[in-house]
Design a protein around this motif. Sequence first.
Motif, PDB file in Angstrom:
ATOM      1  N   ASP A 123      -6.882  -0.802 -15.970  1.00 46.37           N
ATOM      2  CA  ASP A 123      -5.998  -1.426 -14.982  1.00 46.37           C
ATOM      3  C   ASP A 123      -4.553  -0.950 -15.143  1.00 46.37           C
ATOM      4  N   GLY A 124      -4.321  -0.091 -16.126  1.00 52.69           N
ATOM      5  CA  GLY A 124      -3.012   0.542 -16.262  1.00 52.69           C
ATOM      6  C   GLY A 124      -1.873  -0.400 -16.604  1.00 52.69           C
ATOM      7  N   ASP A 125      -2.161  -1.531 -17.277  1.00 57.67           N
ATOM      8  CA  ASP A 125      -1.071  -2.454 -17.618  1.00 57.67           C
ATOM      9  C   ASP A 125      -0.471  -2.149 -18.994  1.00 57.67           C
ATOM     10  N   GLY A 126      -0.898  -1.046 -19.611  1.00 57.38           N
ATOM     11  CA  GLY A 126      -0.305  -0.659 -20.890  1.00 57.38           C
ATOM     12  C   GLY A 126      -0.943  -1.336 -22.087  1.00 57.38           C
ATOM     13  N   MET A 127      -1.994  -2.117 -21.859  1.00 61.87           N
ATOM     14  CA  MET A 127      -2.701  -2.784 -22.947  1.00 61.87           C
ATOM     15  C   MET A 127      -4.206  -2.588 -22.778  1.00 61.87           C
ATOM     16  N   ILE A 128      -4.887  -2.428 -23.904  1.00 62.08           N
ATOM     17  CA  ILE A 128      -6.346  -2.433 -23.846  1.00 62.08           C
ATOM     18  C   ILE A 128      -6.797  -3.855 -24.142  1.00 62.08           C
ATOM     19  N   SER A 129      -7.352  -4.507 -23.144  1.00 63.98           N
ATOM     20  CA  SER A 129      -7.817  -5.886 -23.336  1.00 63.98           C
ATOM     21  C   SER A 129      -9.200  -5.861 -23.976  1.00 63.98           C
ATOM     22  N   ARG A 130      -9.622  -7.016 -24.415  1.00 65.44           N
ATOM     23  CA  ARG A 130     -10.958  -7.150 -24.998  1.00 65.44           C
ATOM     24  C   ARG A 130     -12.025  -6.701 -23.986  1.00 65.44           C
ATOM     25  N   VAL A 131     -11.844  -7.086 -22.733  1.00 62.64           N
ATOM     26  CA  VAL A 131     -12.809  -6.709 -21.691  1.00 62.64           C
ATOM     27  C   VAL A 131     -12.842  -5.193 -21.498  1.00 62.64           C
ATOM     28  N   GLU A 132     -11.669  -4.579 -21.470  1.00 61.55           N
ATOM     29  CA  GLU A 132     -11.614  -3.123 -21.282  1.00 61.55           C
ATOM     30  C   GLU A 132     -12.263  -2.387 -22.449  1.00 61.55           C
ATOM     31  N   LEU A 133     -12.029  -2.897 -23.643  1.00 61.68           N
ATOM     32  CA  LEU A 133     -12.644  -2.282 -24.820  1.00 61.68           C
ATOM     33  C   LEU A 133     -14.165  -2.396 -24.741  1.00 61.68           C
ATOM     34  N   LEU A 134     -14.626  -3.569 -24.365  1.00 61.68           N
ATOM     35  CA  LEU A 134     -16.067  -3.794 -24.237  1.00 61.68           C
ATOM     36  C   LEU A 134     -16.695  -2.851 -23.217  1.00 61.68           C
ATOM     37  N   GLN A 135     -15.984  -2.620 -22.108  1.00 61.83           N
ATOM     38  CA  GLN A 135     -16.525  -1.742 -21.065  1.00 61.83           C
ATOM     39  C   GLN A 135     -16.749  -0.328 -21.598  1.00 61.83           C
ATOM     40  N   VAL A 136     -15.767   0.169 -22.362  1.00 61.98           N
ATOM     41  CA  VAL A 136     -15.913   1.534 -22.900  1.00 61.98           C
ATOM     42  C   VAL A 136     -17.033   1.569 -23.928  1.00 61.98           C
ATOM     43  N   LEU A 137     -17.057   0.575 -24.823  1.00 59.47           N
ATOM     44  CA  LEU A 137     -18.095   0.547 -25.848  1.00 59.47           C
ATOM     45  C   LEU A 137     -19.481   0.482 -25.212  1.00 59.47           C
ATOM     46  N   ARG A 138     -19.587  -0.331 -24.181  1.00 61.44           N
ATOM     47  CA  ARG A 138     -20.879  -0.479 -23.502  1.00 61.44           C
ATOM     48  C   ARG A 138     -21.312   0.858 -22.908  1.00 61.44           C
ATOM     49  N   ALA A 139     -20.361   1.542 -22.264  1.00 69.60           N
ATOM     50  CA  ALA A 139     -20.680   2.847 -21.663  1.00 69.60           C
ATOM     51  C   ALA A 139     -21.078   3.856 -22.734  1.00 69.60           C
ATOM     52  N   MET A 140     -20.387   3.813 -23.879  1.00 70.23           N
ATOM     53  CA  MET A 140     -20.646   4.824 -24.899  1.00 70.23           C
ATOM     54  C   MET A 140     -21.931   4.564 -25.672  1.00 70.23           C
ATOM     55  N   MET A 141     -22.236   3.306 -25.885  1.00 64.26           N
ATOM     56  CA  MET A 141     -23.390   3.016 -26.731  1.00 64.26           C
ATOM     57  C   MET A 141     -24.652   2.740 -25.937  1.00 64.26           C
ATOM     58  N   GLY A 142     -24.479   2.487 -24.646  1.00 67.99           N
ATOM     59  CA  GLY A 142     -25.638   2.311 -23.787  1.00 67.99           C
ATOM     60  C   GLY A 142     -26.577   1.225 -24.261  1.00 67.99           C
ATOM     61  N   ILE A 143     -27.858   1.534 -24.174  1.00 69.83           N
ATOM     62  CA  ILE A 143     -28.848   0.498 -24.452  1.00 69.83           C
ATOM     63  C   ILE A 143     -29.239   0.428 -25.934  1.00 69.83           C
ATOM     64  N   GLN A 144     -28.590   1.278 -26.739  1.00 71.65           N
ATOM     65  CA  GLN A 144     -28.998   1.291 -28.147  1.00 71.65           C
ATOM     66  C   GLN A 144     -28.585   0.043 -28.908  1.00 71.65           C
ATOM     67  N   VAL A 145     -27.604  -0.683 -28.395  1.00 68.13           N
ATOM     68  CA  VAL A 145     -27.161  -1.877 -29.110  1.00 68.13           C
ATOM     69  C   VAL A 145     -27.276  -3.109 -28.214  1.00 68.13           C
ATOM     70  N   THR A 146     -27.440  -4.239 -28.834  1.00 70.46           N
ATOM     71  CA  THR A 146     -27.535  -5.483 -28.081  1.00 70.46           C
ATOM     72  C   THR A 146     -26.128  -5.961 -27.711  1.00 70.46           C
ATOM     73  N   GLU A 147     -26.070  -6.854 -26.749  1.00 71.89           N
ATOM     74  CA  GLU A 147     -24.798  -7.419 -26.318  1.00 71.89           C
ATOM     75  C   GLU A 147     -24.072  -8.066 -27.507  1.00 71.89           C
ATOM     76  N   GLU A 148     -24.852  -8.691 -28.369  1.00 70.40           N
ATOM     77  CA  GLU A 148     -24.278  -9.363 -29.532  1.00 70.40           C
ATOM     78  C   GLU A 148     -23.618  -8.368 -30.495  1.00 70.40           C
ATOM     79  N   GLN A 149     -24.338  -7.261 -30.745  1.00 71.86           N
ATOM     80  CA  GLN A 149     -23.784  -6.228 -31.617  1.00 71.86           C
ATOM     81  C   GLN A 149     -22.506  -5.641 -31.008  1.00 71.86           C
ATOM     82  N   LEU A 150     -22.563  -5.457 -29.687  1.00 73.68           N
ATOM     83  CA  LEU A 150     -21.420  -4.917 -28.974  1.00 73.68           C
ATOM     84  C   LEU A 150     -20.195  -5.807 -29.161  1.00 73.68           C
ATOM     85  N   GLN A 151     -20.406  -7.102 -28.983  1.00 76.39           N
ATOM     86  CA  GLN A 151     -19.316  -8.070 -29.136  1.00 76.39           C
ATOM     87  C   GLN A 151     -18.714  -7.984 -30.534  1.00 76.39           C
ATOM     88  N   SER A 152     -19.590  -7.842 -31.533  1.00 71.75           N
ATOM     89  CA  SER A 152     -19.056  -7.854 -32.890  1.00 71.75           C
ATOM     90  C   SER A 152     -18.339  -6.546 -33.218  1.00 71.75           C
TER      91      SER A 152
END
Length: 193
Positions: A123-152
């Motif tokens: 969103d270009g606000d100069g900060m990486i929010s928790r949601v933005e970080l999660l989106q990238v991690l989800r894209a990078m790790m795909g289905i190999q990890v569970t939502e819970e692992q992703l969160q942690s």
Amino acid sequence: MGSSSSNMNHIPDAEELMQETGFSSAHLLRLYERFEFLDREKRGELSPDDFEAVGRLALNPIGGRIIGAFFSQGQETVDFASFVRILAHFRPADTNRRDGAPQDPANSQTRKLKFAFQLYDQDGDGMISRVELLQVLRAMMGIQVTEEQLQSIAERAIQEADLDRDDAISFDEFKKSLEKVNIDHKMSIRFLR
Ligand SMILES: [Ca+2]
Ligand SMILES: [Ca+2]
């Protein structure tokens, strides 16, 4: 060198681009060939669709974001000069600086980090929010990890990087957390060497 300089003639603003980005004439020629190859309709500009044809980008989990970086100013197409300027971020760092090289070239450590930061900060606000970080991690790790692992994983990354505890990662915090990572190695494209 002599034979390539004749081919340089049809590259618009070749001298200025070399000066600005630090690419050699051989690099620029190669990029121009690539650009012409991608420019299927021979319009002298690329659309996001043309980038989809780059197999490696399509396979890259954050390929869509990288393509997005070429169109970050809201433009719908990219001409050759903009194409080269973006790719300059992926040029390996210079081992010896040439005279007259730009003060803060696109391949400097800071500019590379800024480019990477923008891939997260959608969103270009100069900060990486928790949601933005999660989106990238989800894209990078795909289905190999569970939502819970992703969160942690996200939780741990934020805890390590978020020095001022505002629950988001600023560019400075991003920079500090990557100090030990060889960003130059990670953000270099082999064919540009
Ligand atoms: Ca953000
Ligand atoms: Ca913070």
